[in-house]
Design a protein around this motif. Structure first.
Motif, PDB file in Angstrom:
ATOM      1  N   TRP A 158       0.835  -1.195   0.000  1.00  0.00           N
ATOM      2  CA  TRP A 158       0.000   0.000   0.000  1.00  0.00           C
ATOM      3  C   TRP A 158       0.877   1.254   0.000  1.00  0.00           C
ATOM      4  O   TRP A 158       0.621   2.198  -0.751  1.00  0.00           O
ATOM      5  CB  TRP A 158      -0.931  -0.013   1.214  1.00  0.00           C
ATOM      6  CG  TRP A 158      -1.828   1.170   1.295  1.00  0.00           C
ATOM      7  CD1 TRP A 158      -2.972   1.386   0.574  1.00  0.00           C
ATOM      8  CD2 TRP A 158      -1.647   2.313   2.132  1.00  0.00           C
ATOM      9  NE1 TRP A 158      -3.521   2.607   0.916  1.00  0.00           N
ATOM     10  CE2 TRP A 158      -2.723   3.190   1.882  1.00  0.00           C
ATOM     11  CE3 TRP A 158      -0.702   2.678   3.065  1.00  0.00           C
ATOM     12  CZ2 TRP A 158      -2.861   4.397   2.534  1.00  0.00           C
ATOM     13  CZ3 TRP A 158      -0.839   3.890   3.721  1.00  0.00           C
ATOM     14  CH2 TRP A 158      -1.912   4.747   3.446  1.00  0.00           C
ATOM     15  N   MET A 159       1.933   1.241   0.804  1.00  0.00           N
ATOM     16  CA  MET A 159       2.844   2.391   0.842  1.00  0.00           C
ATOM     17  C   MET A 159       3.525   2.577  -0.525  1.00  0.00           C
ATOM     18  O   MET A 159       3.643   3.708  -0.998  1.00  0.00           O
ATOM     19  CB  MET A 159       3.906   2.203   1.939  1.00  0.00           C
ATOM     20  CG  MET A 159       3.350   2.307   3.341  1.00  0.00           C
ATOM     21  SD  MET A 159       2.716   3.947   3.742  1.00  0.00           S
ATOM     22  CE  MET A 159       4.229   4.876   3.869  1.00  0.00           C
ATOM     23  N   ASP A 160       3.949   1.490  -1.141  1.00  0.00           N
ATOM     24  CA  ASP A 160       4.580   1.581  -2.461  1.00  0.00           C
ATOM     25  C   ASP A 160       3.615   2.157  -3.497  1.00  0.00           C
ATOM     26  O   ASP A 160       4.006   2.941  -4.356  1.00  0.00           O
ATOM     27  CB  ASP A 160       5.081   0.212  -2.932  1.00  0.00           C
ATOM     28  CG  ASP A 160       6.349  -0.206  -2.206  1.00  0.00           C
ATOM     29  OD1 ASP A 160       6.985   0.628  -1.533  1.00  0.00           O
ATOM     30  OD2 ASP A 160       6.702  -1.407  -2.310  1.00  0.00           O
ATOM     31  N   SER A 161       2.343   1.747  -3.423  1.00  0.00           N
ATOM     32  CA  SER A 161       1.361   2.254  -4.388  1.00  0.00           C
ATOM     33  C   SER A 161       1.140   3.753  -4.223  1.00  0.00           C
ATOM     34  O   SER A 161       0.842   4.436  -5.191  1.00  0.00           O
ATOM     35  CB  SER A 161       0.033   1.505  -4.246  1.00  0.00           C
ATOM     36  OG  SER A 161      -0.636   1.859  -3.057  1.00  0.00           O
ATOM     37  N   ARG A 162       1.317   4.256  -3.045  1.00  0.00           N
ATOM     38  CA  ARG A 162       1.155   5.699  -2.800  1.00  0.00           C
ATOM     39  C   ARG A 162       2.305   6.498  -3.381  1.00  0.00           C
ATOM     40  O   ARG A 162       2.135   7.657  -3.751  1.00  0.00           O
ATOM     41  CB  ARG A 162       1.025   5.965  -1.304  1.00  0.00           C
ATOM     42  CG  ARG A 162      -0.240   5.381  -0.726  1.00  0.00           C
ATOM     43  CD  ARG A 162      -0.383   5.737   0.693  1.00  0.00           C
ATOM     44  NE  ARG A 162      -0.253   7.185   0.775  1.00  0.00           N
ATOM     45  CZ  ARG A 162      -0.712   7.927   1.750  1.00  0.00           C
ATOM     46  NH1 ARG A 162      -1.319   7.392   2.738  1.00  0.00           N
ATOM     47  NH2 ARG A 162      -0.527   9.233   1.760  1.00  0.00           N
ATOM     48  N   LYS A 163       3.482   5.870  -3.481  1.00  0.00           N
ATOM     49  CA  LYS A 163       4.647   6.562  -4.060  1.00  0.00           C
ATOM     50  C   LYS A 163       4.419   6.888  -5.517  1.00  0.00           C
ATOM     51  O   LYS A 163       4.929   7.873  -6.033  1.00  0.00           O
ATOM     52  CB  LYS A 163       5.904   5.692  -3.941  1.00  0.00           C
ATOM     53  CG  LYS A 163       6.418   5.545  -2.549  1.00  0.00           C
ATOM     54  CD  LYS A 163       7.639   4.639  -2.568  1.00  0.00           C
ATOM     55  CE  LYS A 163       8.099   4.318  -1.165  1.00  0.00           C
ATOM     56  NZ  LYS A 163       9.218   3.344  -1.193  1.00  0.00           N
TER      57      LYS A 163
END
Length: 164
Positions: free
Chosen positions: A155-160
């Motif tokens: 989820w954090m990677d997708s926000r990047k």
């Protein structure tokens, strides 16, 4: 640093005071440390039928007394960084963690990080589904805590990659 938390207990049909902790796991955000214990002090008859079918078969022991688990978990938190926050999708898990610890360690934040809003996001959900499909049974506290960590990282990677 987040620590991903999951528990298994005897079932939601029991009122809070009658809920018995079966197992608890925490996994460090960076994947460097894990803690898992199965606890004694419960009987199969204490568990809801759903828990008997889906959780109990995954408990392979050995089990610890609450005192031994408390001491071990307190030591685990003492070895963590100066500031950690438990991340979980249920207030029940958080309350079990605090109950098992007895006294909240000074490095553990007073509030949990709520993962529940991520459940319906595709990156988080797809990552959990993929993890469980690779032979890591769901409803095992350590597997679930590991999956939550992986889901959060996805989820954090997708926000990047999201435009500002």
């Amino acid at each position: 640093m987040l620590v991903f938390l999951d528990t298994e207990f005897n079932g939601l049909s029991h009122p809070a005071p009658a809920r018995k902790l079966l197992s608890l796991a925490v996994v460090a955000e960076d994947g460097s440390a894990e803690w898992y214990a199965e606890l004694d002090g419960w009987e199969l008859a204490d568990c809801d039928p759903w828990v008997q079918r889906h959780v109990v078969p995954l408990l392979t022991g050995p089990s610890l007394s609450h005192d031994a688990a408390r001491a071990s978990l307190q030591d685990w938190f003492a070895a963590r960084p100066r500031s950690v926050q438990a991340a979980c999708d249920s207030d029940i898990d958080w309350r079990f963690l605090l109950g098992l610890l007895g006294v909240r360690p000074s490095n553990l934040a007073a509030q949990r990080h709520d993962l529940a809003p991520l459940i319906d996001t595709s990156g988080y959900n797809n990552t959990l589904t993929a993890y469980f499909s690779k032979g890591h049974p769901e409803h095992h506290a350590l597997n679930d805590a590991r999956a939550y960590r992986l889901g959060w990282l996805a989820w954090m990677d997708s926000r990047k990659s999201m435009p500002c």
